[in-house]
Structures are given as structure tokens and as C-alpha cells.
Scaffold this active site. Structure first.
Site, PDB file in Angstrom:
ATOM      1  N   PRO A  94      30.286  34.580  11.596  1.00 25.72           N
ATOM      2  CA  PRO A  94      30.806  35.725  12.361  1.00 25.72           C
ATOM      3  C   PRO A  94      30.404  37.063  11.743  1.00 25.72           C
ATOM      4  O   PRO A  94      30.530  38.102  12.390  1.00 25.72           O
ATOM      5  CB  PRO A  94      32.330  35.541  12.327  1.00 25.72           C
ATOM      6  CG  PRO A  94      32.614  34.456  11.373  1.00 25.72           C
ATOM      7  CD  PRO A  94      31.342  33.744  11.028  1.00 25.72           C
ATOM      8  N   GLU A 122      35.691  29.422   6.794  1.00 27.41           N
ATOM      9  CA  GLU A 122      36.184  29.981   5.529  1.00 27.41           C
ATOM     10  C   GLU A 122      35.049  30.634   4.752  1.00 27.41           C
ATOM     11  O   GLU A 122      35.279  31.552   3.983  1.00 27.41           O
ATOM     12  CB  GLU A 122      36.815  28.898   4.650  1.00 27.41           C
ATOM     13  CG  GLU A 122      38.019  28.201   5.250  1.00 27.41           C
ATOM     14  CD  GLU A 122      37.643  26.963   6.053  1.00 27.41           C
ATOM     15  OE1 GLU A 122      36.465  26.830   6.466  1.00 27.41           O
ATOM     16  OE2 GLU A 122      38.542  26.128   6.281  1.00 27.41           O
ATOM     17  N   ARG A 160      14.709  27.935  25.834  1.00 30.65           N
ATOM     18  CA  ARG A 160      14.355  28.268  27.214  1.00 30.65           C
ATOM     19  C   ARG A 160      13.338  29.393  27.302  1.00 30.65           C
ATOM     20  O   ARG A 160      12.731  29.606  28.347  1.00 30.65           O
ATOM     21  CB  ARG A 160      15.610  28.561  28.039  1.00 30.65           C
ATOM     22  CG  ARG A 160      16.387  29.768  27.606  1.00 30.65           C
ATOM     23  CD  ARG A 160      17.783  29.758  28.195  1.00 30.65           C
ATOM     24  NE  ARG A 160      17.779  29.544  29.638  1.00 30.65           N
ATOM     25  CZ  ARG A 160      17.351  30.426  30.522  1.00 30.65           C
ATOM     26  NH1 ARG A 160      16.892  31.590  30.112  1.00 30.65           N
ATOM     27  NH2 ARG A 160      17.372  30.162  31.810  1.00 30.65           N
ATOM     28  N   ASP A 175      15.895  36.347  34.243  1.00 30.01           N
ATOM     29  CA  ASP A 175      17.220  36.091  33.688  1.00 30.01           C
ATOM     30  C   ASP A 175      18.059  37.364  33.617  1.00 30.01           C
ATOM     31  O   ASP A 175      17.525  38.452  33.466  1.00 30.01           O
ATOM     32  CB  ASP A 175      17.103  35.593  32.236  1.00 30.01           C
ATOM     33  CG  ASP A 175      16.787  34.118  32.171  1.00 30.01           C
ATOM     34  OD1 ASP A 175      16.845  33.456  33.217  1.00 30.01           O
ATOM     35  OD2 ASP A 175      16.494  33.650  31.062  1.00 30.01           O
TER      36      ASP A 175
HETATM   37  N1  ADE Z   1      30.905  30.649  12.786  1.00 28.96           N
HETATM   38  C1  ADE Z   1      32.181  31.001  13.016  1.00 28.96           C
HETATM   39  N2  ADE Z   1      32.271  31.934  13.961  1.00 28.96           N
HETATM   40  C2  ADE Z   1      30.998  32.213  14.348  1.00 28.96           C
HETATM   41  C3  ADE Z   1      30.432  33.105  15.269  1.00 28.96           C
HETATM   42  N3  ADE Z   1      31.180  33.924  16.022  1.00 28.96           N
HETATM   43  N4  ADE Z   1      29.092  33.117  15.404  1.00 28.96           N
HETATM   44  C4  ADE Z   1      28.328  32.308  14.642  1.00 28.96           C
HETATM   45  N5  ADE Z   1      28.806  31.447  13.752  1.00 28.96           N
HETATM   46  C5  ADE Z   1      30.135  31.395  13.599  1.00 28.96           C
END
Ligand code: ADE
Length: 237
Positions: A94, A122, A160, A175
Site C-alpha cells: 500500500p 504488516e 492485456r 479502453d
Molecule cells: N498489499 C496490501 N495492500 C495493498 C495495496 N493496496 N496495493 C498493493 N499491495 C497491497
């Protein structure tokens, strides 16, 4: 393109690449996808892949040794300046750069060998990030339990775009997002479904009018659902 996925949950991927465009691209030799269990690269007798964080805190952190060993097994080196040209090593997290269509296009255009490391929410030992990876990628501003679903999203969005992966060469150009707009609405038969009628303009065969209508609907949809795309505030790379 060769794709290697490193994960502690290899079973997650048992069937996910066996449908639709990805399956066809695999069968046509356009992409080759292999999934590896990080645990198989664990060095200790308990095959440990994670451990408690230094400094305290919740959860477990993926250990560096098995991931380094996996990359060395695949690339012959853990020195990213020595990776073969066209190699991308992606950590899904994230904290990564948000995946948007321009990033997918750029990666699909230059990557011959894609290695994806699926983190746990984590965390992954930071030395993996500092040393091994060429891109840290997030699929959106929310937290998944692990990078596995994100790896599937990255594979789908890249495959793709590979030459000949889609039935018609023009499909990817049409697209959503390829022009920075959302897609226009689509209709198929019947022309009248329970009294809900397909817009007349789509039935009259006037291609200039149809194009104009599609562009207006695409703009309308973008204005209503994703104003940021029109204001250039989407943080594209
Ligand atoms: N791992 C946990 N959350 C994620 C996300 N939003 N994008 C990519 N990998 C992740």
C-alpha cells in the site's frame, strides 16, 4: 513476457490465471507465468518466512533471507544494477506508486521479465525494498491483507496490453483511461428490454454521430464519477 510471482500463499493463484485473456495469452506463448512459494527458499529448519518486528509492534514482518534467495535463484544476482535489461522486480504494497493506466502501459512496454513479491500487510523487511526491487506498486488507497490480489490486478492490467493479447489490436486503445476518460455506456440486443430502450443514435448507423454521442457520454460519466481525471489531479506517473 515472463512473470514470476513470489508468495507465501501459492495456492491462491491455482486457477486465477486460467481464464479469459490471460489464459489465451498463456496458450499463445505471449506470457509465461510461474508462481513460487517463498517458504521453499527459507533457510532455517522451521522454514520461517516471517518474524516479529524490531522495535516492537503488531504483526509479523516477512524476513529478507528467503526473498533474497528467491531473487538470486531467478536472476543470478541480488544486485539490482546487475539485473538483465527488461527486468522489473515489483513489491506490491500500500506504500507503493499507485497503479494507473500510464504506469501499466510503461511497464508493459519495457518489461520482459516481471518478478512480483507479494508482501503481507504488516510489512516486508525494508532491506528487500532498498536492495532488490525496481518498483513498489499499490493498486489503490486501501489496505489488503496481502499483495496477492494486487499481483493478479497487475498481471491482468499488463498482459492485456501485450501485443496480440487482445482479439482486436484496437481494443486496448479504446479502453477506459487510455485517453484519460472513463468509458462510454455500451448496449447490446434486445433494443427494447422491458421498455428500456437503447438510445436511438446507436441504431441509425451514423458513425460520426455515434462517436460524438460516445465522447459526450464518456465526458459526462467522467465529470460525474471522476472529476479528478478532468482536472489532471490523478497523480499519473
Ligand atoms: N498489499 C496490501 N495492500 C495493498 C495495496 N493496496 N496495493 C498493493 N499491495 C497491497
Amino acid at each position: 513476457m515472463k512473470i514470476d510471482v513470489l508468495t507465501i500463499f501459492p495456492e491462491f493463484f491455482t486457477q486465477v490465471f486460467d481464464f479469459g485473456i490471460i489464459r489465451r495469452a498463456k496458450n499463445a506463448g505471449i506470457v509465461e507465468i510461474r508462481v513460487h512459494d517463498i517458504r521453499e527458499y527459507a533457510v532455517d529448519k522451521h522454514k520461517m518466512v516471517d518474524d516479529r518486528p524490531f522495535g516492537g509492534g503488531d504483526g509479523m514482518v516477512l524476513k529478507p533471507e528467503p526473498i533474497f534467495a528467491a531473487i538470486e535463484g531467478l536472476l543470478g544476482t541480488s544486485d539490482r544494477s546487475a539485473y538483465p535489461p527488461g527486468t522489473s522486480v515489483v513489491l506490491l504494497s500500500p506504500q507503493g506508486t499507485p497503479l494507473k493506466q500510464p504506469l501499466a502501459e510503461q511497464m508493459a512496454g519495457v518489461t520482459e521479465h516481471l518478478i512480483m513479491i507479494c508482501g503481507r500487510y504488516e510489512g516486508v523487511d525494508e532491506r528487500v525494498n532498498e536492495t532488490l526491487i525496481t518498483h513498489e506498486v499499490s493498486i489503490g488507497d486501501y489496505v489488503l491483507s496481502g499483495g496477492e490480489p494486487a499481483a493478479v490486478v497487475v498481471v491482468d492490467s499488463l498482459v492485456r496490453l501485450l501485443p496480440n493479447a487482445l482479439g482486436s489490436e484496437t481494443s486496448a486503445l479504446n479502453d477506459s483511461f487510455s485517453e484519460g476518460l472513463l468509458d462510454h455506456p455500451h448496449y447490446t440486443r434486445p433494443a427494447d428490454f422491458r421498455g428500456m430502450k437503447v438510445p436511438e443514435v446507436l441504431l441509425n448507423g451514423n458513425h460520426a454521430e455515434i462517436e460524438k454521442w460516445r465522447r459526450e457520454r464518456a465526458l459526462e460519466k467522467t465529470r460525474s464519477n471522476r472529476k479528478d481525471l478532468l482536472e489532471g489531479e490523478n497523480g499519473d506517473t
